[in-house]
Scaffold this active site. Sequence first.
Site, PDB file in Angstrom:
ATOM      1  N   HIS A 219      66.897   0.874 -55.620  1.00 33.82           N
ATOM      2  CA  HIS A 219      67.296   2.278 -55.547  1.00 33.82           C
ATOM      3  C   HIS A 219      68.811   2.467 -55.550  1.00 33.82           C
ATOM      4  CE1 HIS A 219      63.115   3.085 -54.846  1.00 33.82           C
ATOM      5  NE2 HIS A 219      63.332   4.373 -54.719  1.00 33.82           N
ATOM      6  N   SER A 223      66.581   2.060 -61.745  1.00 33.06           N
ATOM      7  CA  SER A 223      65.744   1.191 -62.563  1.00 33.06           C
ATOM      8  C   SER A 223      66.403   0.868 -63.896  1.00 33.06           C
ATOM      9  CB  SER A 223      64.390   1.853 -62.810  1.00 33.06           C
ATOM     10  OG  SER A 223      63.569   1.037 -63.612  1.00 33.06           O
ATOM     11  N   LYS A 247      51.666   7.848 -64.514  1.00 28.26           N
ATOM     12  CA  LYS A 247      51.636   6.681 -65.404  1.00 28.26           C
ATOM     13  C   LYS A 247      51.212   5.431 -64.630  1.00 28.26           C
ATOM     14  CE  LYS A 247      54.276   5.045 -69.345  1.00 28.26           C
ATOM     15  NZ  LYS A 247      55.507   5.251 -70.145  1.00 28.26           N
ATOM     16  N   ASP A 248      51.772   5.249 -63.428  1.00 34.04           N
ATOM     17  CA  ASP A 248      51.376   4.112 -62.598  1.00 34.04           C
ATOM     18  C   ASP A 248      49.918   4.226 -62.177  1.00 34.04           C
ATOM     19  OD1 ASP A 248      53.825   2.812 -62.675  1.00 34.04           O
ATOM     20  OD2 ASP A 248      54.602   3.865 -60.924  1.00 34.04           O
ATOM     21  N   GLU A 291      45.363 -24.429 -58.004  1.00 36.41           N
ATOM     22  CA  GLU A 291      44.928 -23.172 -58.605  1.00 36.41           C
ATOM     23  C   GLU A 291      45.703 -22.914 -59.892  1.00 36.41           C
ATOM     24  OE1 GLU A 291      42.222 -21.820 -57.878  1.00 36.41           O
ATOM     25  OE2 GLU A 291      42.421 -20.376 -56.239  1.00 36.41           O
TER      26      GLU A 291
END
Length: 430
Positions: A219, A223, A247-248, A291
């Site tokens: 922040h 971004s 959108k998310d 894994e």
Amino acid sequence: MSYPWAREYEPKTGLTKFLDEKLPLPRLVYNAVGAGYPVPRNLSYMWNFGVLAGFFLVVQIVTGIVLAMHYAANAEVAFATTEHIMRDVNWGWLMRYAHANGASFFFIVVYIHIFRGLFYSSYKAPREMIWLLGVVIFLLMMATAFMGYVLPWGQMSFWGAKVITGLFGAIPLVGEPLQVWLLGGFAPDNAALNRFFSLHFLLPFVIAGVVILHIWALHIPGSSNPTGVEVKSESDTLPFHPYYTAKDGFGLGVVLLFFMAMVFFLPNALGHPDNYIEANPLATPAHIVPEWYFWPFYAILRAFTADFILSAKLWGVIAMFASILVWFFLPWLDKSPVRSGHYRPMFRKFFWFGLIPAMIVLFICGGAPAEEPYVMASQIATAYYFLHFLVILPLISSLEKPEPLPYSITEAVLGSDKKAVLGENTTPAV
């Protein structure tokens, strides 16, 4: 810079006014993810994966707390309590499958998030701290996932713990004492299981703390975006809510469809069948593998087969840790003034036809037996991996000629027409 669309947080009830005065947490959340937070207007769905990673971290913490209520970190009963969770605890099977597959999905979205950052050079100034904290999160994830893999106390759990902790024994002088200290003995047993369970329970909360720092650091400069061009005016941005929350939300819905499909229809597809056999120190599995999300680093570990000054085992350990630690130095290795790979033709070719194929080969070789042709392939891919970051990337940043950048984010979205960029009405009068 002022944003005409930005709305200030306005508490409307007595309680929210009291909170805003005494503990302004709602205001903090609103300014962080609400209509008061400006975001570049050209973010693609590749920017969804940070939110998705946060969602799966919450899934892991919630399901992990429920599972911990029914698990006993004792070598005599650990395997039995795992089966007890699956068979006797109400919705226990759902909690365990969601936790196990949630770990895989957590790594999937984080891997995509990392390689999106590599392509768009999200590690460059002024966002170095965001990147460095992201690498710390990834290291903590790997430690947490390894310790969690040990807890079911199946064959792969036991032998995976023995092999991975055995790597510390290759370190000169302090290696064997360090290995004994980690295990609480000379082999994985009650002491190791208790330590791993405690740390596996604790580390997700440490990850959550670092995630908060990661978001805080984000922040400050704001971004990044697909063009790599910084925000120049308010027309380059949109409020986070409702545009990017929607959108998310859509991206989360799509990923949840795949996640639910795995949990309900293919819950064991990403695991190893040997882990449904109780740990037996006297029966070594034919093929010990971690894994799937550890496979590329396991391939790097096994790529060293000859002693040279140091033992091959020690070289493998050094290379395995260095393959992640090299990410810390990317802000200083890549000197190109252009961020986005879309405008760097040489970088783009080496990324898509060099680094990505090398990572695919490492994934395949890490899950394959330690035999030819997998050993040779992992050696070639390992050599290219380090060559890419330590040699090719610095050379490209000095030699390549970037393509022309758009003047602004708005120009990249609306085109180079002056009226469109300025947001003026281009509709002819009737």
